[in-house]
Design a protein around this motif. Structure first.
Motif, PDB file in Angstrom:
ATOM      1  N   LEU A  43       4.284  36.075 -24.589  1.00 48.36           N
ATOM      2  CA  LEU A  43       5.102  35.729 -23.432  1.00 48.36           C
ATOM      3  C   LEU A  43       5.865  34.437 -23.659  1.00 48.36           C
ATOM      4  CD1 LEU A  43       2.616  36.641 -20.547  1.00 48.36           C
ATOM      5  CD2 LEU A  43       4.624  37.923 -21.296  1.00 48.36           C
ATOM      6  N   ILE A  46       9.290  34.941 -25.432  1.00 49.13           N
ATOM      7  CA  ILE A  46      10.356  35.706 -24.799  1.00 49.13           C
ATOM      8  C   ILE A  46      11.555  34.811 -24.557  1.00 49.13           C
ATOM      9  CG2 ILE A  46      11.043  36.928 -22.702  1.00 49.13           C
ATOM     10  CD1 ILE A  46       8.260  38.020 -22.469  1.00 49.13           C
ATOM     11  N   ALA A  49      12.646  32.940 -21.014  1.00 49.31           N
ATOM     12  CA  ALA A  49      11.522  32.788 -20.099  1.00 49.31           C
ATOM     13  C   ALA A  49      11.653  31.474 -19.338  1.00 49.31           C
ATOM     14  CB  ALA A  49      10.201  32.821 -20.874  1.00 49.31           C
ATOM     15  N   LEU A 124      10.598  35.498 -15.185  1.00 47.26           N
ATOM     16  CA  LEU A 124       9.990  36.023 -16.404  1.00 47.26           C
ATOM     17  C   LEU A 124      10.328  37.490 -16.587  1.00 47.26           C
ATOM     18  CD1 LEU A 124       8.090  35.681 -18.837  1.00 47.26           C
ATOM     19  CD2 LEU A 124       6.192  36.283 -17.316  1.00 47.26           C
ATOM     20  N   ALA A 128      12.034  39.196 -19.737  1.00 53.78           N
ATOM     21  CA  ALA A 128      11.329  40.241 -20.484  1.00 53.78           C
ATOM     22  C   ALA A 128      12.201  41.480 -20.643  1.00 53.78           C
ATOM     23  CB  ALA A 128      10.027  40.597 -19.776  1.00 53.78           C
ATOM     24  N   ASN A 131      14.664  40.853 -23.257  1.00 50.94           N
ATOM     25  CA  ASN A 131      13.985  40.875 -24.550  1.00 50.94           C
ATOM     26  C   ASN A 131      13.797  42.298 -25.051  1.00 50.94           C
ATOM     27  OD1 ASN A 131      10.931  40.955 -25.847  1.00 50.94           O
ATOM     28  ND2 ASN A 131      12.151  39.255 -26.602  1.00 50.94           N
ATOM     29  N   THR A 142       8.828  41.433 -32.153  1.00 49.54           N
ATOM     30  CA  THR A 142       8.918  41.795 -30.734  1.00 49.54           C
ATOM     31  C   THR A 142       8.369  43.197 -30.494  1.00 49.54           C
ATOM     32  OG1 THR A 142      10.860  40.389 -30.406  1.00 49.54           O
ATOM     33  CG2 THR A 142      10.490  42.143 -28.797  1.00 49.54           C
ATOM     34  N   TRP A 146       4.988  44.007 -28.241  1.00 50.30           N
ATOM     35  CA  TRP A 146       5.071  44.874 -27.056  1.00 50.30           C
ATOM     36  C   TRP A 146       4.157  46.085 -27.211  1.00 50.30           C
ATOM     37  CZ3 TRP A 146       6.292  44.301 -22.277  1.00 50.30           C
ATOM     38  CH2 TRP A 146       7.247  43.366 -21.875  1.00 50.30           C
ATOM     39  N   PHE A 158       7.810  46.322 -18.914  1.00 51.08           N
ATOM     40  CA  PHE A 158       7.433  45.233 -18.013  1.00 51.08           C
ATOM     41  C   PHE A 158       7.203  45.770 -16.605  1.00 51.08           C
ATOM     42  CE2 PHE A 158       8.049  41.418 -15.413  1.00 51.08           C
ATOM     43  CZ  PHE A 158       7.280  40.507 -16.111  1.00 51.08           C
ATOM     44  N   ASP A 163      12.661  50.446 -18.423  1.00 53.47           N
ATOM     45  CA  ASP A 163      12.998  49.166 -19.062  1.00 53.47           C
ATOM     46  C   ASP A 163      13.529  49.375 -20.482  1.00 53.47           C
ATOM     47  OD1 ASP A 163      12.003  48.076 -16.763  1.00 53.47           O
ATOM     48  OD2 ASP A 163      10.118  47.390 -17.645  1.00 53.47           O
TER      49      ASP A 163
END
Length: 248
Positions: A43, A46, A49, A124, A128, A131, A142, A146, A158, A163
């Motif tokens: 996190l 990211i 963020a 966030l 995300a 990202n 990444t 994930w 997310f 997404d």
């Protein structure tokens, strides 16, 4: 065994448990900092963020500091009671009192600033999503992080499977989602498969659900710790008084 001996034994047992708990928390804190693939490290990487979240992901340092503090408290309580040391018992009392005051202050801060947490997680969430759409399926780090998160928490994206729409993975795999979004299906995970498969919640709702479902447990444990701290301070003062009277 007289009252004085009983108090010494209880002080030793109680602080022995604190010492062991401190060692455990210290170990977890070190593991979190060493494990670069942890969810906290993920996190924190990211892009975009919120700055406030950079403080939250330092939980490893907080765990290490808490573990060391508990080790010191447990050591002072155990050896102070065994060796009937007024100095160690007084130091034990002062540290526990400081921790108790910090806990009360922390609870007040959490209650006052809790609405800001929702705003922070909203920021966030936007970061995300960016990202995922930018790097998932293109950046190996990444993508791996994930995938590990989704597999561990049994979640998808997310918020949900949408997404991944227009992400590099989605484009390169002919408009398909990651397999974590279609649990139990052998065939490829396209939009229709994701809709027909058992609903998989997003990772963020899953984490929020875990936190909300354990709120009462956290509050109960916090109150229990506060009561134990008050009892520990009272016992340490009683032992100091007994030791002083015996010396006189």
């Amino acid at each position: 065994m007289g009252c004085f001996g009983f108090l010494k034994a209880m002080m030793f047992v109680f602080n022995g448990i604190i010492f062991l708990a401190g060692a455990g928390i210290l170990g977890v804190g070190i593991w979190v900092k060493v494990d670069s693939g942890s969810i906290f490290s993920f996190l924190g990487k990211i892009e975009g963020a919120p700055d406030e979240f950079n403080q939250v992901i330092n939980v490893g340092y907080l765990l290490i500091a808490t573990g060391l503090l508990l080790l010191i408290i447990g050591f002072l309580g155990c050896f102070g009671a065994i060796h009937e040391s007024k100095c160690m018992l007084m130091l034990f009392f002062i540290i526990v009192l400081a921790v108790f005051i910090a806990q009360v202050a922390g609870a007040v801060v959490i209650l006052v600033f809790r609405p800001l947490a929702n705003e922070m997680f909203t920021k966030l969430g936007k970061a995300a999503l960016q990202n995922i759409k930018k790097d998932f399926g293109k950046n190996p780090d990444t993508t791996g992080l994930w995938n590990t998160t989704m597999t561990t928490l049994k979640c998808c994206g997310f918020y949900n499977s949408s997404d991944f729409t227009d992400s590099p993975y989605y484009v390169n795999n002919i408009n398909h989602y990651p397999p974590q979004c279609c649990p139990g299906l052998v065939s490829s995970c396209d939009q229709s498969a994701a809709e027909s498969a058992p609903r998989v919640s997003g990772c963020f709702p899953k984490i929020r659900e875990m936190i909300d479902s354990n709120t009462m447990v956290i509050v109960t444990v916090g109150l229990g710790v506060a009561v134990l701290e008050i009892c520990a301070m009272a016992v340490s003062m009683i032992l100091c008084s007994k030791i002083k009277s015996r010396e006189d």
